[in-house]
Design a protein around this motif. Structure first.
Motif, mmCIF file in Angstrom:
data_model
loop_
_atom_site.group_PDB
_atom_site.id
_atom_site.type_symbol
_atom_site.label_atom_id
_atom_site.label_comp_id
_atom_site.label_asym_id
_atom_site.label_seq_id
_atom_site.Cartn_x
_atom_site.Cartn_y
_atom_site.Cartn_z
ATOM 1 N N CYS A 90 0.848 -1.197 0.000
ATOM 2 C CA CYS A 90 0.000 0.000 0.000
ATOM 3 C C CYS A 90 0.885 1.250 0.000
ATOM 4 C CB CYS A 90 -0.899 0.023 1.236
ATOM 5 S SG CYS A 90 -1.899 -1.474 1.442
ATOM 6 N N GLY A 91 0.295 2.362 -0.414
ATOM 7 C CA GLY A 91 0.999 3.631 -0.338
ATOM 8 C C GLY A 91 1.608 4.061 -1.662
ATOM 9 N N ASP A 92 2.160 5.274 -1.645
ATOM 10 C CA ASP A 92 2.717 5.873 -2.861
ATOM 11 C C ASP A 92 4.097 5.338 -3.211
ATOM 12 O OD1 ASP A 92 0.439 7.449 -2.967
ATOM 13 O OD2 ASP A 92 1.345 9.052 -1.751
ATOM 14 N N GLU A 93 4.736 4.637 -2.271
ATOM 15 C CA GLU A 93 6.110 4.179 -2.493
ATOM 16 C C GLU A 93 6.187 2.871 -3.274
ATOM 17 O OE1 GLU A 93 9.087 5.694 -1.541
ATOM 18 O OE2 GLU A 93 7.756 7.399 -1.246
ATOM 19 N N VAL A 94 5.050 2.239 -3.529
ATOM 20 C CA VAL A 94 5.062 0.922 -4.179
ATOM 21 C C VAL A 94 5.745 0.988 -5.551
ATOM 22 C CG1 VAL A 94 3.638 -0.911 -5.162
ATOM 23 C CG2 VAL A 94 3.021 0.091 -2.960
ATOM 24 N N LYS A 95 5.364 1.967 -6.353
ATOM 25 C CA LYS A 95 5.930 2.091 -7.695
ATOM 26 C C LYS A 95 7.430 2.321 -7.632
ATOM 27 C CE LYS A 95 5.292 4.448 -12.111
ATOM 28 N NZ LYS A 95 4.540 5.488 -12.867
ATOM 29 N N TYR A 96 7.875 3.153 -6.680
ATOM 30 C CA TYR A 96 9.306 3.447 -6.539
ATOM 31 C C TYR A 96 10.076 2.183 -6.142
ATOM 32 C CZ TYR A 96 13.611 5.272 -4.501
ATOM 33 O OH TYR A 96 14.927 5.506 -4.183
ATOM 34 N N VAL A 97 9.533 1.423 -5.195
ATOM 35 C CA VAL A 97 10.185 0.182 -4.758
ATOM 36 C C VAL A 97 10.292 -0.801 -5.915
ATOM 37 C CG1 VAL A 97 9.927 -1.850 -3.271
ATOM 38 C CG2 VAL A 97 9.514 0.431 -2.340
ATOM 39 N N LYS A 98 9.229 -0.905 -6.712
ATOM 40 C CA LYS A 98 9.246 -1.799 -7.873
ATOM 41 C C LYS A 98 10.292 -1.359 -8.893
ATOM 42 C CE LYS A 98 4.436 -3.450 -7.920
ATOM 43 N NZ LYS A 98 3.186 -3.465 -8.703
ATOM 44 N N THR A 99 10.376 -0.043 -9.133
ATOM 45 C CA THR A 99 11.322 0.489 -10.117
ATOM 46 C C THR A 99 12.763 0.230 -9.703
ATOM 47 O OG1 THR A 99 9.751 2.239 -10.710
ATOM 48 C CG2 THR A 99 12.038 2.554 -11.368
ATOM 49 N N VAL A 100 13.059 0.466 -8.430
ATOM 50 C CA VAL A 100 14.416 0.217 -7.925
ATOM 51 C C VAL A 100 14.771 -1.257 -8.058
ATOM 52 C CG1 VAL A 100 15.882 0.212 -5.869
ATOM 53 C CG2 VAL A 100 14.403 2.179 -6.343
ATOM 54 N N ALA A 101 13.855 -2.138 -7.662
ATOM 55 C CA ALA A 101 14.099 -3.579 -7.743
ATOM 56 C C ALA A 101 14.284 -4.025 -9.192
ATOM 57 C CB ALA A 101 12.942 -4.342 -7.103
ATOM 58 N N LEU A 102 13.496 -3.437 -10.102
ATOM 59 C CA LEU A 102 13.625 -3.783 -11.514
ATOM 60 C C LEU A 102 14.988 -3.357 -12.041
ATOM 61 C CD1 LEU A 102 12.339 -4.808 -14.158
ATOM 62 C CD2 LEU A 102 11.482 -2.486 -14.529
ATOM 63 N N GLY A 103 15.436 -2.154 -11.650
ATOM 64 C CA GLY A 103 16.749 -1.682 -12.073
ATOM 65 C C GLY A 103 17.861 -2.597 -11.588
ATOM 66 N N VAL A 104 17.769 -3.022 -10.325
ATOM 67 C CA VAL A 104 18.768 -3.930 -9.762
ATOM 68 C C VAL A 104 18.738 -5.274 -10.494
ATOM 69 C CG1 VAL A 104 19.426 -5.236 -7.698
ATOM 70 C CG2 VAL A 104 18.746 -2.837 -7.492
ATOM 71 N N ALA A 105 17.528 -5.773 -10.771
ATOM 72 C CA ALA A 105 17.379 -7.067 -11.446
ATOM 73 C C ALA A 105 17.927 -7.020 -12.874
ATOM 74 C CB ALA A 105 15.909 -7.479 -11.462
ATOM 75 N N LEU A 106 17.601 -5.951 -13.600
ATOM 76 C CA LEU A 106 18.067 -5.834 -14.982
ATOM 77 C C LEU A 106 19.582 -5.674 -15.045
ATOM 78 C CD1 LEU A 106 15.310 -3.597 -16.643
ATOM 79 C CD2 LEU A 106 15.681 -6.055 -16.905
ATOM 80 N N PHE A 107 20.142 -4.925 -14.092
ATOM 81 C CA PHE A 107 21.599 -4.783 -14.044
ATOM 82 C C PHE A 107 22.248 -6.136 -13.786
ATOM 83 C CE2 PHE A 107 25.499 -4.199 -11.565
ATOM 84 C CZ PHE A 107 26.241 -3.428 -12.453
ATOM 85 N N GLY A 108 21.697 -6.870 -12.805
ATOM 86 C CA GLY A 108 22.242 -8.184 -12.483
ATOM 87 C C GLY A 108 22.024 -9.207 -13.578
ATOM 88 N N LEU A 109 21.044 -8.966 -14.453
ATOM 89 C CA LEU A 109 20.727 -9.896 -15.535
ATOM 90 C C LEU A 109 21.443 -9.521 -16.826
ATOM 91 C CD1 LEU A 109 18.777 -12.330 -16.271
ATOM 92 C CD2 LEU A 109 17.240 -10.574 -17.162
ATOM 93 N N LEU A 110 21.344 -8.243 -17.209
ATOM 94 C CA LEU A 110 21.839 -7.812 -18.516
ATOM 95 C C LEU A 110 23.345 -7.592 -18.559
ATOM 96 C CD1 LEU A 110 18.999 -5.338 -19.582
ATOM 97 C CD2 LEU A 110 19.274 -7.756 -20.152
ATOM 98 N N MET A 111 23.939 -7.168 -17.446
ATOM 99 C CA MET A 111 25.383 -6.965 -17.426
ATOM 100 C C MET A 111 26.135 -8.276 -17.665
ATOM 101 S SD MET A 111 28.373 -7.254 -15.490
ATOM 102 C CE MET A 111 27.885 -7.428 -13.772
ATOM 103 N N PRO A 112 25.828 -9.346 -16.914
ATOM 104 C CA PRO A 112 26.472 -10.621 -17.231
ATOM 105 C C PRO A 112 26.113 -11.137 -18.624
ATOM 106 C CG PRO A 112 25.511 -10.692 -15.039
ATOM 107 C CD PRO A 112 24.998 -9.448 -15.707
ATOM 108 N N LEU A 113 24.839 -10.965 -19.029
ATOM 109 C CA LEU A 113 24.410 -11.461 -20.334
ATOM 110 C C LEU A 113 25.184 -10.792 -21.460
ATOM 111 C CD1 LEU A 113 22.529 -13.175 -22.059
ATOM 112 C CD2 LEU A 113 20.826 -11.336 -21.927
ATOM 113 N N ALA A 114 25.433 -9.483 -21.340
ATOM 114 C CA ALA A 114 26.168 -8.754 -22.376
ATOM 115 C C ALA A 114 27.568 -9.337 -22.556
ATOM 116 C CB ALA A 114 26.246 -7.271 -22.023
#
Length: 325
Positions: A193-217
């Motif tokens: 709940c709350g306004d921070e949900v989108k921000y938390v999701k965005t940060v987690a997505l950024g961390v996940a994509l970095f951890g996924l795409l950097m090694p993949l590249a």
């Protein structure tokens, strides 16, 4: 209900598993998942034990195999018993803290596997392009340290991701139902709940994509370089040797990354995918590589096959001498 200081009132989550699955299939699905669990744990444990017992396999490449097998074992232990219990005993409740703990290990194992695949690609890259420097740069000590750092740094990084998700209030407005086979970041945070949900999701997505795409590249660059090197080789025997080593690794890397990237891209582009199909895709790319890894790295690797064959022959010779006496 349990009241927590940040506004959270949920004390448990309900794990749905495969949405839309008829109760008629609960029994067969639980049995299938049990066999999958045993295949992953037994197969990967066999890989670890064989490499540990046979001294000729105490090499950098096989240290990487052991770490990959260990991530598969931990991942299976973390997610499969609960989903098996969900279909076997209709045990769908997961405690609030247990769910977050599962999320921590699920994402940690995924990130560690990605880094281990990166090390595997780096190992092949150096072996092909810098064969003279390979024994100096890639040795048991350097690979053991690299694998240790993969585990430690990932565990530290995931503490921040999970704590960030835990900081959200879970007030129950969006319910407590997780339409998945296990607790993951997306499934949990969308119940926040709350306004921070989108921000938390965005940060987690950024961390996940970095951890996924950097090694993949780097993995793509590495195997592309290896293929170029193979094309330049004059001797067909050397080409076959390099390709026979790299082909299984390329196959498993694709099996691990392609469906994962598809799910991430589809989610961010807001592509409509049936919940059933999405869960099936996630479970396939989560479990199939863990089942296939022992077959590829243990039974299809020449050094391991030769070592096992020699050990079996020595055992038979010893038994024959023993019984003759």
């Amino acid at each position: 209900m349990m009241l927590i200081s940040n506004g959270t009132i949920l004390k448990n989550f309900i794990i749905v598993g495969f949405p839309g699955l008829s109760p008629v299939f609960f029994g067969p699905v639980s049995v299938l998942l049990l066999f999958v669990f045993l295949a992953i744990v037994v197969g990967n444990s066999f890989t670890v034990v064989i490499i540990y017992l046979i001294k000729s396999l105490h090499k950098p490449t096989y240290i990487i195999f052991v770490n990959l097998a260990m991530t598969d074992i931990v991942f299976a232990i973390v997610i499969l018993p609960k989903v098996i219990a969900r279909y076997w005993w209709d045990d769908s409740l997961t405690l609030f803290g247990t769910c977050f703990t599962q999320m921590y290990f699920v994402h940690s194992m995924g990130a560690i596997t990605s880094l281990i695949l990166l090390l595997m690609a780096l190992d092949r890259f150096i072996a092909v392009w810098f064969p003279l420097q390979y024994p100096t740069v890639v040795n048991n000590k350097s690979i053991s340290i690299a694998c240790f750092l993969c585990w430690c740094l990932t565990f530290i990084r995931m503490v921040g991701v999970v704590y960030h998700a835990l900081s959200l209030p879970y007030c129950g407005i969006h319910g407590n139902i997780i339409y998945h086979c296990y607790c993951d970041h997306l499934s949990i945070t969308q119940l926040g709940c709350g306004d921070e949900v989108k921000y938390v999701k965005t940060v987690a997505l950024g961390v996940a994509l970095f951890g996924l795409l950097m090694p993949l590249a780097f993995i793509i660059f590495s195997y592309f370089s290896v293929i170029v090197a193979v094309i330049r080789m004059s001797q067909a025997e050397n080409r076959y040797k390099v390709l026979s080593t790299c082909a299984p690794q390329i196959f498993l890397t694709c099996l691990y990354y392609v469906p994962r990237c598809f799910v991430y891209i589809a989610h961010n582009l807001e592509v409509k995918i049936s919940p059933d199909i999405q869960v099936v895709i996630v479970m396939l790319y989560s479990l199939v590589p863990a089942i296939v890894n022992p077959l590829i790295y243990c039974f299809k690797t020449k050094d391991i096959k030769d070592a096992l064959t020699q050990r079996i022959k020595n055992t038979r010779v010893y038994d024959g001498i023993f019984f003759t006496k």
